[in-house]
Design an enzyme around this catalytic site. Structure first.
Site, PDB file in Angstrom:
ATOM      1  N   GLY A 169       0.818  -1.196   0.000  1.00 43.52           N
ATOM      2  CA  GLY A 169       0.000   0.000   0.000  1.00 43.52           C
ATOM      3  C   GLY A 169       0.857   1.254   0.000  1.00 43.52           C
ATOM      4  N   CYS A 170       0.231   2.390  -0.291  1.00 44.44           N
ATOM      5  CA  CYS A 170       0.962   3.658  -0.397  1.00 44.44           C
ATOM      6  C   CYS A 170       1.449   4.154   0.963  1.00 44.44           C
ATOM      7  CB  CYS A 170       0.096   4.706  -1.080  1.00 44.44           C
ATOM      8  SG  CYS A 170      -1.566   4.881  -0.403  1.00 44.44           S
ATOM      9  N   TYR A 171       0.556   4.272   1.931  1.00 39.87           N
ATOM     10  CA  TYR A 171       0.986   4.702   3.264  1.00 39.87           C
ATOM     11  C   TYR A 171       2.031   3.743   3.855  1.00 39.87           C
ATOM     12  CZ  TYR A 171      -2.836   8.183   3.838  1.00 39.87           C
ATOM     13  OH  TYR A 171      -3.674   9.267   3.740  1.00 39.87           O
ATOM     14  N   THR A 205       4.230   1.982   2.350  1.00 37.00           N
ATOM     15  CA  THR A 205       5.523   2.143   1.675  1.00 37.00           C
ATOM     16  C   THR A 205       6.301   3.307   2.272  1.00 37.00           C
ATOM     17  OG1 THR A 205       4.713   1.182  -0.400  1.00 37.00           O
ATOM     18  CG2 THR A 205       6.631   2.638  -0.536  1.00 37.00           C
ATOM     19  N   ALA A 206       5.678   4.477   2.343  1.00 35.23           N
ATOM     20  CA  ALA A 206       6.357   5.648   2.901  1.00 35.23           C
ATOM     21  C   ALA A 206       6.725   5.425   4.364  1.00 35.23           C
ATOM     22  CB  ALA A 206       5.470   6.885   2.762  1.00 35.23           C
TER      23      ALA A 206
END
Length: 357
Positions: free
Chosen positions: A152-154, A156-157
């Protein structure tokens, strides 16, 4: 040559995959499928792709999926939760590979998915057999595999912002707080009142309050992997506070990570630690405390950029980490994973600079 297809053609992520793949020297698009826009050309839904792709969107039927799989090396899938297993079964049976950009196969313990997604998983064995691949964390597990869960995007960061210090063992358990902000493309393309310009412009809000966001357990699973916990025993995982927000921006994610440490560091020491850890990672950029990262620095790219710092007064690590939510947070990482499982250099087709301004 990699023959690839995409399911979920009308969504922003598919559009971003195709935009990025224009620069890929080994990529050949076979089919695009969706239950929306059937019979229309893909460039009608993604106008930036005019002159690059003219494939018609095929209906998302079992037979079309079967035909697509027979003619593709890799099929990238982004469909609503609970729908991936059936599609993946068809694709794998035809000898192709699957990269799921959604969440259906991200958890090794299916009970975690069922708890957070309030549904019965249609194929628990698939969740156990899939490889969750964040290359900078566990690329060796994914090489040559046929069933990949794209992060997922969150997560990953957040994960990449935490990983170097987690590896040192100096983060005190259950002290991690992640304050996250995302642009509106993270909410998908389907219309909703809160995504109207009149509602979103000049507005800023938290959502999924009270620790209810579904990316929370994904980040906790990643922390468990990095720190050597059993992924099949979620009761042993660290708990985090993860709070997302919507910002009046189209793209971009910034997460500010706070974690208490059992010893103090200087800003310079933390910077050197992160620089050394990621020195061989082509998509990770680390900056000193004097250069706080900005979402624009990653816009339209597969890069993650971060500024790690340390507050000696409170004994807390503070990391600002930014990505493009539909770049490194979805499409770019999916292409990176496609390169990985197909035996190509991970950077193939992805070493484009971010768009600025």
């Amino acid at each position: 040559m990699i023959r690839y297809s995409a399911i979920g053609a009308v969504g922003y992520v598919c559009g971003e995959v195709l935009r990025m793949m224009v620069a890929h020297p080994e990529g050949q698009l076979v089919n695009v499928l969706d239950s929306f826009g059937v019979g229309q050309k893909i460039c009608e839904h993604h106008p930036a792709l005019r002159g690059f792709y003219d494939q018609e969107i095929m209906d998302l039927t079992d037979e079309n999926v079967r035909e697509t799989a027979r003619n593709s090396d890799v099929v990238l899938v982004q469909v609503p939760s609970g729908q991936v297993a059936h599609l993946a079964e068809i694709i794998l049976a035809e000898g192709s590979r699957v990269i799921d950009i959604g969440a259906d196969i991200r958890f090794r313990d299916v009970k975690v998915w069922e708890q957070w997604y309030n549904d019965k998983h249609p194929n628990p064995q698939m969740t156990y057999e899939a490889v969750y691949s964040m290359p900078e964390m566990n690329r060796e597990l994914a090489k040559g595999k046929k069933l990949i869960a794209n992060p997922g995007c969150y997560p990953t960061a957040s994960t990449l912002g935490l990983q170097p210090m987690l590896k040192t063992g100096h983060i005190v358990e259950n002290t991690i707080v992640i304050d996250a902000k995302s642009g509106y493309t993270g909410a998908g393309r389907r219309p909703a009142t809160n995504k109207l310009l009149t509602e979103a412009e000049n507005n800023f809000c938290a959502y999924a309050l009270g620790g209810s966001h579904r990316h929370t357990p994904e980040i906790e699973q990643n922390i468990a992997y990095i720190t050597g916990k059993d992924l099949m025993k979620p009761e042993t995982w660290q708990h985090i506070n993860f709070q997302p927000h919507l910002i009046p921006s189209i793209r971009g994610i910034e997460v500010t990570i706070y974690a208490t440490c059992d010893k103090d560091f200087t800003n310079e020491e933390v910077y050197e630690l992160y620089q050394s850890f990621y020195k061989d990672e082509p998509f990770v950029k680390v900056f000193p405390a004097s250069q706080p990262v900005q979402t624009k620095w990653a816009y339209g790219s597969n890069f993650v950029e971060m500024t790690p710092t340390f507050d000696r007064r409170t004994h807390r690590l503070i990391v600002s980490s930014v990505i493009d939510n539909i770049g490194k947070g979805a499409a770019g990482q999916a292409i990176q994973n496609m390169n990985l499982i197909m035996g190509l250099p991970e950077t193939t087709g992805l070493m484009m600079p971010p768009m600025f301004p």
